[in-house]
Design a protein around this motif. Structure first.
Motif, PDB file in Angstrom:
ATOM      1  N   THR A  57      -4.906 -37.035  77.101  1.00  0.00           N
ATOM      2  CA  THR A  57      -5.203 -37.450  78.471  1.00  0.00           C
ATOM      3  C   THR A  57      -3.927 -37.393  79.288  1.00  0.00           C
ATOM      4  OG1 THR A  57      -6.931 -38.930  77.632  1.00  0.00           O
ATOM      5  CG2 THR A  57      -6.172 -39.291  79.891  1.00  0.00           C
ATOM      6  N   ALA A  58      -3.850 -36.403  80.192  1.00  0.00           N
ATOM      7  CA  ALA A  58      -2.640 -36.228  80.997  1.00  0.00           C
ATOM      8  C   ALA A  58      -2.462 -37.372  81.983  1.00  0.00           C
ATOM      9  CB  ALA A  58      -2.694 -34.889  81.730  1.00  0.00           C
ATOM     10  N   ALA A  59      -3.578 -37.773  82.597  1.00  0.00           N
ATOM     11  CA  ALA A  59      -3.554 -38.894  83.533  1.00  0.00           C
ATOM     12  C   ALA A  59      -4.943 -39.496  83.595  1.00  0.00           C
ATOM     13  CB  ALA A  59      -3.122 -38.425  84.925  1.00  0.00           C
ATOM     14  N   GLY A  60      -4.983 -40.815  83.761  1.00  0.00           N
ATOM     15  CA  GLY A  60      -6.270 -41.494  83.820  1.00  0.00           C
ATOM     16  C   GLY A  60      -6.611 -42.201  82.525  1.00  0.00           C
ATOM     17  N   VAL A  61      -7.821 -42.741  82.476  1.00  0.00           N
ATOM     18  CA  VAL A  61      -8.274 -43.538  81.337  1.00  0.00           C
ATOM     19  C   VAL A  61      -9.600 -42.997  80.823  1.00  0.00           C
ATOM     20  CG1 VAL A  61      -9.049 -45.834  80.606  1.00  0.00           C
ATOM     21  CG2 VAL A  61      -7.113 -45.612  82.178  1.00  0.00           C
ATOM     22  N   VAL A  62      -9.713 -42.895  79.499  1.00  0.00           N
ATOM     23  CA  VAL A  62     -10.980 -42.574  78.841  1.00  0.00           C
ATOM     24  C   VAL A  62     -11.251 -43.662  77.816  1.00  0.00           C
ATOM     25  CG1 VAL A  62     -12.257 -40.952  77.400  1.00  0.00           C
ATOM     26  CG2 VAL A  62     -10.686 -40.087  79.156  1.00  0.00           C
ATOM     27  N   GLU A  63     -12.411 -44.283  77.910  1.00  0.00           N
ATOM     28  CA  GLU A  63     -12.817 -45.292  76.938  1.00  0.00           C
ATOM     29  C   GLU A  63     -14.173 -44.923  76.362  1.00  0.00           C
ATOM     30  OE1 GLU A  63     -12.858 -49.014  78.960  1.00  0.00           O
ATOM     31  OE2 GLU A  63     -10.667 -49.219  78.993  1.00  0.00           O
ATOM     32  N   ILE A  64     -14.318 -45.056  75.039  1.00  0.00           N
ATOM     33  CA  ILE A  64     -15.578 -44.814  74.344  1.00  0.00           C
ATOM     34  C   ILE A  64     -16.022 -46.139  73.735  1.00  0.00           C
ATOM     35  CG2 ILE A  64     -16.775 -43.449  72.612  1.00  0.00           C
ATOM     36  CD1 ILE A  64     -15.549 -41.807  74.931  1.00  0.00           C
ATOM     37  N   PHE A  65     -17.098 -46.690  74.265  1.00  0.00           N
ATOM     38  CA  PHE A  65     -17.579 -48.011  73.851  1.00  0.00           C
ATOM     39  C   PHE A  65     -16.431 -49.026  73.870  1.00  0.00           C
ATOM     40  CE2 PHE A  65     -20.848 -45.225  72.069  1.00  0.00           C
ATOM     41  CZ  PHE A  65     -21.995 -45.880  72.477  1.00  0.00           C
ATOM     42  N   GLY A  66     -15.624 -48.957  74.932  1.00  0.00           N
ATOM     43  CA  GLY A  66     -14.538 -49.903  75.128  1.00  0.00           C
ATOM     44  C   GLY A  66     -13.252 -49.581  74.411  1.00  0.00           C
ATOM     45  N   VAL A  67     -13.239 -48.533  73.592  1.00  0.00           N
ATOM     46  CA  VAL A  67     -12.038 -48.140  72.853  1.00  0.00           C
ATOM     47  C   VAL A  67     -11.232 -47.145  73.682  1.00  0.00           C
ATOM     48  CG1 VAL A  67     -11.148 -47.046  70.757  1.00  0.00           C
ATOM     49  CG2 VAL A  67     -13.181 -48.508  70.643  1.00  0.00           C
ATOM     50  N   ASP A  68      -9.961 -47.418  73.886  1.00  0.00           N
ATOM     51  CA  ASP A  68      -9.084 -46.527  74.636  1.00  0.00           C
ATOM     52  C   ASP A  68      -8.826 -45.266  73.813  1.00  0.00           C
ATOM     53  OD1 ASP A  68      -6.668 -45.252  75.660  1.00  0.00           O
ATOM     54  OD2 ASP A  68      -6.385 -47.049  76.874  1.00  0.00           O
ATOM     55  N   ALA A  69      -9.318 -44.129  74.313  1.00  0.00           N
ATOM     56  CA  ALA A  69      -9.239 -42.885  73.540  1.00  0.00           C
ATOM     57  C   ALA A  69      -7.816 -42.392  73.365  1.00  0.00           C
ATOM     58  CB  ALA A  69     -10.078 -41.805  74.221  1.00  0.00           C
ATOM     59  N   ALA A  70      -6.943 -42.667  74.309  1.00  0.00           N
ATOM     60  CA  ALA A  70      -5.557 -42.209  74.212  1.00  0.00           C
ATOM     61  C   ALA A  70      -4.774 -43.031  73.192  1.00  0.00           C
ATOM     62  CB  ALA A  70      -4.889 -42.281  75.581  1.00  0.00           C
ATOM     63  N   ARG A  71      -5.038 -44.314  73.140  1.00  0.00           N
ATOM     64  CA  ARG A  71      -4.273 -45.197  72.246  1.00  0.00           C
ATOM     65  C   ARG A  71      -4.856 -45.248  70.840  1.00  0.00           C
ATOM     66  NH1 ARG A  71      -3.094 -50.577  76.009  1.00  0.00           N
ATOM     67  NH2 ARG A  71      -1.926 -49.502  77.666  1.00  0.00           N
ATOM     68  N   HIS A  72      -6.160 -45.029  70.714  1.00  0.00           N
ATOM     69  CA  HIS A  72      -6.815 -45.183  69.412  1.00  0.00           C
ATOM     70  C   HIS A  72      -7.674 -43.950  69.120  1.00  0.00           C
ATOM     71  CE1 HIS A  72      -5.466 -49.345  69.605  1.00  0.00           C
ATOM     72  NE2 HIS A  72      -6.036 -49.443  70.791  1.00  0.00           N
ATOM     73  N   LYS A  73      -7.019 -42.827  68.886  1.00  0.00           N
ATOM     74  CA  LYS A  73      -7.737 -41.562  68.699  1.00  0.00           C
ATOM     75  C   LYS A  73      -8.645 -41.593  67.476  1.00  0.00           C
ATOM     76  CE  LYS A  73      -4.562 -38.313  70.959  1.00  0.00           C
ATOM     77  NZ  LYS A  73      -3.638 -39.313  71.545  1.00  0.00           N
ATOM     78  N   LEU A  74      -8.155 -42.088  66.355  1.00  0.00           N
ATOM     79  CA  LEU A  74      -8.950 -42.090  65.131  1.00  0.00           C
ATOM     80  C   LEU A  74     -10.183 -42.976  65.281  1.00  0.00           C
ATOM     81  CD1 LEU A  74      -9.283 -41.064  62.274  1.00  0.00           C
ATOM     82  CD2 LEU A  74      -7.840 -42.955  61.479  1.00  0.00           C
ATOM     83  N   ALA A  75     -10.004 -44.153  65.843  1.00  0.00           N
ATOM     84  CA  ALA A  75     -11.138 -45.060  66.049  1.00  0.00           C
ATOM     85  C   ALA A  75     -12.147 -44.439  67.006  1.00  0.00           C
ATOM     86  CB  ALA A  75     -10.642 -46.393  66.591  1.00  0.00           C
ATOM     87  N   THR A  76     -11.655 -43.726  68.013  1.00  0.00           N
ATOM     88  CA  THR A  76     -12.544 -43.059  68.963  1.00  0.00           C
ATOM     89  C   THR A  76     -13.359 -41.973  68.273  1.00  0.00           C
ATOM     90  OG1 THR A  76     -11.005 -43.479  70.788  1.00  0.00           O
ATOM     91  CG2 THR A  76     -12.631 -41.728  71.105  1.00  0.00           C
ATOM     92  N   ARG A  77     -12.690 -41.160  67.461  1.00  0.00           N
ATOM     93  CA  ARG A  77     -13.370 -40.051  66.785  1.00  0.00           C
ATOM     94  C   ARG A  77     -14.453 -40.545  65.833  1.00  0.00           C
ATOM     95  NH1 ARG A  77      -7.739 -36.731  65.636  1.00  0.00           N
ATOM     96  NH2 ARG A  77      -7.429 -36.066  67.812  1.00  0.00           N
ATOM     97  N   ARG A  78     -14.278 -41.731  65.293  1.00  0.00           N
ATOM     98  CA  ARG A  78     -15.294 -42.278  64.391  1.00  0.00           C
ATOM     99  C   ARG A  78     -16.572 -42.650  65.134  1.00  0.00           C
ATOM    100  NH1 ARG A  78     -10.987 -45.893  60.928  1.00  0.00           N
ATOM    101  NH2 ARG A  78     -10.518 -44.311  59.335  1.00  0.00           N
ATOM    102  N   LEU A  79     -16.491 -42.765  66.437  1.00  0.00           N
ATOM    103  CA  LEU A  79     -17.657 -43.115  67.245  1.00  0.00           C
ATOM    104  C   LEU A  79     -18.416 -41.894  67.745  1.00  0.00           C
ATOM    105  CD1 LEU A  79     -15.981 -45.904  69.434  1.00  0.00           C
ATOM    106  CD2 LEU A  79     -17.619 -46.271  67.577  1.00  0.00           C
ATOM    107  N   ILE A  80     -17.824 -40.707  67.581  1.00  0.00           N
ATOM    108  CA  ILE A  80     -18.326 -39.509  68.244  1.00  0.00           C
ATOM    109  C   ILE A  80     -18.768 -38.444  67.243  1.00  0.00           C
ATOM    110  CG2 ILE A  80     -17.692 -37.589  69.776  1.00  0.00           C
ATOM    111  CD1 ILE A  80     -15.680 -39.451  71.107  1.00  0.00           C
ATOM    112  N   GLY A  81     -19.907 -37.813  67.539  1.00  0.00           N
ATOM    113  CA  GLY A  81     -20.307 -36.571  66.893  1.00  0.00           C
ATOM    114  C   GLY A  81     -20.263 -35.480  67.953  1.00  0.00           C
ATOM    115  N   TYR A  82     -19.648 -34.346  67.637  1.00  0.00           N
ATOM    116  CA  TYR A  82     -19.375 -33.329  68.661  1.00  0.00           C
ATOM    117  C   TYR A  82     -19.864 -31.966  68.203  1.00  0.00           C
ATOM    118  CZ  TYR A  82     -16.494 -30.278  71.684  1.00  0.00           C
ATOM    119  OH  TYR A  82     -16.059 -29.316  72.552  1.00  0.00           O
TER     120      TYR A  82
END
Length: 267
Positions: A57-82
């Motif tokens: 994330t170059a600028a801005g905020v991305v959250e997946i179910f409240g998890v900050d995607a930039a700070r917690h990439k592994l936890a974010t990926r566990r929430l997502i199927g792509y």
């Protein structure tokens, strides 16, 4: 208050001097099917890649179910199927082996892998052909196999980037039937990009239309059509928002080549 599955604020991404995503704000509610529409180069795939942590994330905020995607990439990926545009299944492996590989990649516990693979293949209707090489599958079956790969880790959010690209109408309908069934059984949130306006109208509860890196309109299909005219279609909405211009903003020859290669292999 409805839980938010995806929250983007001020999302911005550039490639050199080319701005691909320009201050995107986006909310996807938990449990809904949300469509991200726009012409080629609008910034849809770049936005998806930021949401799935495949791009920093170059600028801005991305959250997946409240998890900050930039700070917690592994936890974010566990929430997502792509399921990406590009082909992700290996034709030299069986259907079972493809899904089992993704179970290992997504760190599904060893004791649960066989059950998880079996459940994912069953969910997309591929149990009876699981031992066949994926290279013998039809295009629609390949896309369903890729759905199984994305589902094997039991994600809360399913992200689909052009999931029916290159498929005939029967194949497209089969993929959407499986998505609807999975969602009905699990309550999973679905975020999808598509160029097929009929799919967006029929299957998405809410939409956002991107153009030149920005969200230009959002709402239910009915709301967007009503804003254009009493007999408007989503194609009319698309043309109105884009002003009939199709300047490329984020994707180049590499993206076009990869998409066409995927379409050819699925055909």
């Amino acid at each position: 208050m409805t839980e938010v599955a995806v929250r983007c604020r001020g999302l911005r991404q550039s490639f050199g001097e080319q701005v691909a995503v320009d201050g995107v704000d986006l909310d996807v509610r938990a449990g809904e099917v949300f469509g991200l529409l726009g012409p080629n180069g609008a910034g849809k795939t770049t936005t998806i890649r930021a949401i799935t942590t495949l791009l920093p994330t170059a600028a801005g905020v991305v959250e997946i179910f409240g998890v900050d995607a930039a700070r917690h990439k592994l936890a974010t990926r566990r929430l997502i199927g792509y399921v990406p545009q590009q082909l992700s299944a290996d034709g030299s492996l069986t259907g079972w082996e493809n899904v089992a590989l993704f179970a290992r990649l997504f760190d599904v516990p060893r004791a649960q892998r066989r059950s998880a693979v079996r459940t994912a293949l069953g969910a997309v209707g591929l149990t009876t052909v699981a031992e066949r090489l994926a290279g013998t599958y039809s295009g629609g079956m390949v896309r369903r196999l890729e759905l199984a790969q994305a589902l094997v880790s039991g994600p809360k959010l399913l992200v689909l980037d052009e999931p029916t690209i290159g498929l005939d109408p029967i194949g497209r309908e089969g993929v959407w039937d499986r998505i609807a069934q999975i969602r009905a059984e699990t309550g999973m949130t679905v975020l999808v990009t598509t160029h097929y306006m009929d799919e967006a109208d029929q299957h998405c509860e809410r939409l956002a239309l991107m153009h030149r890196g920005r969200i230009r309109a959002r709402g239910t299909p009915a709301e967007l059509k009503a804003a254009v005219g009493p007999d408007a279609t989503l194609d009319d909405v698309f043309r109105t928002i884009t002003d009939d211009t199709f300047e490329e903003t984020g994707e180049g020859m590499r993206d076009v080549r990869a998409t066409r290669r995927t379409s050819g292999r699925l055909g």
